[in-house]
Design a protein around this motif. Structure first.
Motif, mmCIF file in Angstrom:
data_model
loop_
_atom_site.group_PDB
_atom_site.id
_atom_site.type_symbol
_atom_site.label_atom_id
_atom_site.label_comp_id
_atom_site.label_asym_id
_atom_site.label_seq_id
_atom_site.Cartn_x
_atom_site.Cartn_y
_atom_site.Cartn_z
ATOM 1 N N LYS A 88 0.865 -1.185 0.000
ATOM 2 C CA LYS A 88 0.000 0.000 0.000
ATOM 3 C C LYS A 88 0.903 1.236 0.000
ATOM 4 N N ASP A 92 -2.406 3.116 4.748
ATOM 5 C CA ASP A 92 -3.631 2.393 5.091
ATOM 6 C C ASP A 92 -4.882 3.250 4.993
ATOM 7 N N THR A 93 -4.734 4.568 4.936
ATOM 8 C CA THR A 93 -5.890 5.460 4.885
ATOM 9 C C THR A 93 -5.783 6.375 3.678
ATOM 10 N N ARG A 95 -7.760 9.624 1.858
ATOM 11 C CA ARG A 95 -8.736 10.687 2.131
ATOM 12 C C ARG A 95 -9.229 11.270 0.810
ATOM 13 N N VAL A 143 -16.668 7.197 6.745
ATOM 14 C CA VAL A 143 -15.425 6.435 6.729
ATOM 15 C C VAL A 143 -15.800 5.009 6.348
ATOM 16 N N THR A 145 -14.471 1.054 5.274
ATOM 17 C CA THR A 145 -13.408 0.060 5.222
ATOM 18 C C THR A 145 -13.554 -0.686 3.910
ATOM 19 N N SER A 161 -7.268 -4.718 4.250
ATOM 20 C CA SER A 161 -8.227 -3.635 4.032
ATOM 21 C C SER A 161 -7.530 -2.284 4.008
ATOM 22 N N LEU A 162 -8.255 -1.310 3.506
ATOM 23 C CA LEU A 162 -7.864 0.091 3.497
ATOM 24 C C LEU A 162 -9.003 0.886 4.118
ATOM 25 N N ILE A 163 -8.686 2.027 4.663
ATOM 26 C CA ILE A 163 -9.712 2.937 5.167
ATOM 27 C C ILE A 163 -9.863 4.054 4.138
ATOM 28 N N ILE A 164 -11.090 4.292 3.693
ATOM 29 C CA ILE A 164 -11.380 5.399 2.794
ATOM 30 C C ILE A 164 -12.143 6.434 3.615
ATOM 31 N N ASP A 165 -11.516 7.555 3.850
ATOM 32 C CA ASP A 165 -12.087 8.626 4.657
ATOM 33 C C ASP A 165 -12.682 9.661 3.704
#
Length: 179
Positions: A88, A92-93, A95, A143, A145, A161-165
């Motif tokens: 990645k 991990d996040t 935005r 937010v 996942t 997983s990734l976090i999409i904010d």
């Protein structure tokens, strides 16, 4: 004379354990006694055997059916291919602003491998739903996942997983004034 069917253990001839501790088992509904013999000659009795993550080599399964007395054996070639590595590069996040698309970028850490990838939830993916660079659409201020399951040509599986904010975007300008 009654001829009984061959005992089908449901085991593959070649098993890739992908650098993971792996439980190998036969169906428990078979009325048989089972002896597993590993590459070092160690034996284990029972319907299953737990192979360590670094196991590679032959594994012999010997069975004896208790009612009729039929017996058989199978040799399994256990291979230990490298697991999957998905990088990645942007972390991990990710935005983004609501009602905007964002390109998710993942990289294959083992370029010699072919990777098939699937994302969940799928309703946010606009394009590239089976690639390492899908386009994600952020509907609302939330937010999410974004989970993915990657599989290589050896059957090795990686879940991550990734976090999409996704945030609301607004500009608060002072009221219009005449100068």
């Amino acid at each position: 004379i009654e001829v009984v069917d061959e005992i089908n253990l449901g085991l593959p001839d070649i098993l890739n354990i992908c650098e993971q501790e792996t439980l190998v088992s036969i169906p428990s509904n078979l009325n048989i006694d089972v002896v597993w013999t590993d590459k070092d000659g160690n034996t284990t009795m029972g319907d299953s055997i737990l192979l360590p993550a670094d196991y590679s080599g032959l594994l012999m399964v010997e069975v004896q059916e208790s009612e009729v007395g039929c017996s058989g054996q199978q040799v399994i070639q256990v291979r230990n291919e490298d697991g999957i590595e998905v990088i990645k590069p942007i972390g991990d996040t990710i935005r983004t602003c609501e009602n905007q698309t964002v390109l998710v970028v993942l990289e294959n850490g083992r370029p010699q491998d072919d990777i098939f990838i699937e994302y969940f939830p799928k309703d946010h993916i606009e394009m590239g739903d089976s690639t390492l660079t899908p386009t994600f659409f952020g509907f609302a201020d939330t937010v999410t996942t974004l989970r993915y399951v990657a599989t290589n040509q050896f059957g090795c599986v990686l879940e991550d997983s990734l976090i999409i904010d996704v945030r609301e975007f607004s500009i608060d300008l002072p009221p219009f004034e005449t100068i």
